[in-house]
Design a protein around this motif. Structure first.
Motif, PDB file in Angstrom:
ATOM      1  N   GLY A 294      30.192  68.211  29.221  1.00 24.65           N
ATOM      2  CA  GLY A 294      31.295  68.645  30.424  1.00 24.65           C
ATOM      3  C   GLY A 294      32.207  69.687  29.600  1.00 24.65           C
ATOM      4  O   GLY A 294      32.082  70.899  30.015  1.00 24.65           O
ATOM      5  N   ASN A 295      32.823  69.108  28.373  1.00 29.96           N
ATOM      6  CA  ASN A 295      33.816  69.876  27.826  1.00 29.96           C
ATOM      7  C   ASN A 295      33.206  71.011  26.487  1.00 29.96           C
ATOM      8  O   ASN A 295      34.204  71.477  25.988  1.00 29.96           O
ATOM      9  CB  ASN A 295      34.871  69.101  27.342  1.00 29.96           C
ATOM     10  CG  ASN A 295      35.596  68.499  28.610  1.00 29.96           C
ATOM     11  OD1 ASN A 295      35.675  68.896  29.507  1.00 29.96           O
ATOM     12  ND2 ASN A 295      36.613  67.676  28.141  1.00 29.96           N
TER      13      ASN A 295
ATOM     14  N   CYS B  12      35.995  61.392  33.576  1.00 28.61           N
ATOM     15  CA  CYS B  12      35.977  62.821  34.197  1.00 28.61           C
ATOM     16  C   CYS B  12      36.408  63.954  33.242  1.00 28.61           C
ATOM     17  O   CYS B  12      37.274  63.629  32.317  1.00 28.61           O
ATOM     18  CB  CYS B  12      37.256  62.817  35.250  1.00 28.61           C
ATOM     19  SG  CYS B  12      37.378  64.253  36.174  1.00 28.61           S
ATOM     20  N   ASP B  13      35.519  64.911  33.066  1.00 29.88           N
ATOM     21  CA  ASP B  13      35.674  65.832  32.059  1.00 29.88           C
ATOM     22  C   ASP B  13      36.211  67.172  32.868  1.00 29.88           C
ATOM     23  O   ASP B  13      36.424  67.149  34.008  1.00 29.88           O
ATOM     24  CB  ASP B  13      34.604  66.097  31.472  1.00 29.88           C
ATOM     25  CG  ASP B  13      33.398  66.727  32.251  1.00 29.88           C
ATOM     26  OD1 ASP B  13      33.433  67.643  32.958  1.00 29.88           O
ATOM     27  OD2 ASP B  13      32.192  65.928  32.438  1.00 29.88           O
ATOM     28  N   GLU B  14      36.519  68.186  31.990  1.00 37.17           N
ATOM     29  CA  GLU B  14      37.114  69.293  32.643  1.00 37.17           C
ATOM     30  C   GLU B  14      36.029  70.583  32.772  1.00 37.17           C
ATOM     31  O   GLU B  14      36.286  71.662  32.893  1.00 37.17           O
ATOM     32  CB  GLU B  14      38.418  70.157  31.867  1.00 37.17           C
ATOM     33  CG  GLU B  14      39.423  68.917  31.854  1.00 37.17           C
ATOM     34  CD  GLU B  14      40.836  69.620  31.103  1.00 37.17           C
ATOM     35  OE1 GLU B  14      40.630  70.494  30.629  1.00 37.17           O
ATOM     36  OE2 GLU B  14      41.584  68.472  30.985  1.00 37.17           O
ATOM     37  N   GLY B  15      34.816  70.153  32.854  1.00 36.63           N
ATOM     38  CA  GLY B  15      33.661  71.174  32.837  1.00 36.63           C
ATOM     39  C   GLY B  15      33.449  71.620  34.286  1.00 36.63           C
ATOM     40  O   GLY B  15      33.959  71.308  35.358  1.00 36.63           O
TER      41      GLY B  15
ATOM     42  N   GLY C   6      30.502  67.102  40.400  1.00 40.66           N
ATOM     43  CA  GLY C   6      29.500  66.821  39.289  1.00 40.66           C
ATOM     44  C   GLY C   6      30.362  66.542  38.090  1.00 40.66           C
ATOM     45  O   GLY C   6      29.431  66.586  36.768  1.00 40.66           O
ATOM     46  N   ASN C   7      31.845  66.269  38.069  1.00 41.78           N
ATOM     47  CA  ASN C   7      32.285  66.261  36.346  1.00 41.78           C
ATOM     48  C   ASN C   7      33.048  64.957  36.227  1.00 41.78           C
ATOM     49  O   ASN C   7      33.744  64.788  35.422  1.00 41.78           O
ATOM     50  CB  ASN C   7      33.320  67.321  36.362  1.00 41.78           C
ATOM     51  CG  ASN C   7      34.443  67.196  37.225  1.00 41.78           C
ATOM     52  OD1 ASN C   7      34.470  66.631  38.341  1.00 41.78           O
ATOM     53  ND2 ASN C   7      35.537  67.712  36.928  1.00 41.78           N
TER      54      ASN C   7
END
Lengths: 119, 141
Positions: B52-53, B77-80, B121-122
């Protein structure tokens, strides 16, 4: 309450047994420890060790990155027709190996002696 | 209830994992449930940090964990850019067995009772229902 009991420190001990090497893995192979396991296996593979037996009796946890480290070791060993064998996994780890179907890739033994004796 | 943003960093992830696992111990979850929660949490964090990140230190991973008497729900939850979980190949097929990675989602699904992703999807949300063999109920089963 202490936080330190979940992630037991990873320790690895190498013992030579004939043409095989027994790598005794103790503790948790979590995301931040898997690299150490992979480095050790790659080192043993680079020495063209014919048989690497991972003694897993004292390993209480492994994540997918740790499983990946074992697979990398297996692939590197195959370059010189070597083998990685797994011995004495705890019930939870054995279940994980079965869930991922890695039992098809690796022979699993109930004892180190049995793993050593296998031709 | 834990709700935290951590840096994209394995040490921070490990610390938070310990914190959440301590809650499962305090709530009396058995060893099998704790193993399942630990494994799934680690897999979600690995995916968030790595895929993700992309290990970018400026990005954060937001984690919430509700460890209750009957079940534990964790959201990571990621920031990707997000991804389509359906596009991830099945790591248990013969042709994928020797791939060193790609097992995280399958393991979350195998060890948790519910796993779902947001549309982007993150973010993964997963729930583990506590094993019915509660120690204090053992004599009544």
């Amino acid at each position: 309450m202490t936080n330190s009991s979940h992630n037991t420190p990873l320790t690895m001990d190498v013992t030579k047994r004939g043409n095989a090497v027994v790598l005794t893995v103790t503790g948790s192979v979590s995301m931040s420890d898997a690299e150490n396991l992979q480095e050790k296996l790659e080192q043993l593979a680079a020495e063209r060790t014919p048989i690497i037996i991972l003694d897993l009796k004292g390993m209480d946890f492994i994540c997918s990155v740790g499983l990946g480290a074992i697979i990398v070791g297996h692939l590197k060993c195959r370059h010189h027709a070597g083998q990685v064998r797994l011995a004495r996994p705890a019930a939870s780890v054995r279940e994980l190996l079965e869930t991922t179907r890695l039992t098809k890739l690796f022979d699993i033994y109930d004892s180190v002696e049995e793993a050593l004796a296998k031709k | 209830m834990i709700d935290k943003s951590i840096p994209t960093d394995l040490t921070a992830a490990r610390r938070l994992t310990e914190e959440i696992l301590s809650l499962t111990v305090a709530s009396g979850y058995n060893e099998d449930d704790r193993f399942a929660i630990r494994l799934s949490l680690e897999e979600a964090l690995i995916n968030a940090i790595k895929h993700g990140n992309n290990f970018e230190p400026a990005k954060k991973v937001r984690v919430s964990a509700d460890v209750g008497a009957k079940q534990t729900t964790i959201t990571v939850c990621d920031e990707g850019a997000g991804f389509n979980p359906a596009s991830v190949p099945d790591p248990t097929t013969d042709e994928n067995l020797e791939k060193p990675s790609g097992r995280g989602i399958m393991l979350m699904r195998a060890y948790m009772d519910e796993v779902s992703y947001n549309d982007h999807g993150n973010e993964v949300r997963m729930t583990k229902r506590r094993c019915t063999g509660l120690p204090h109920l053992a004599g009544h089963n």
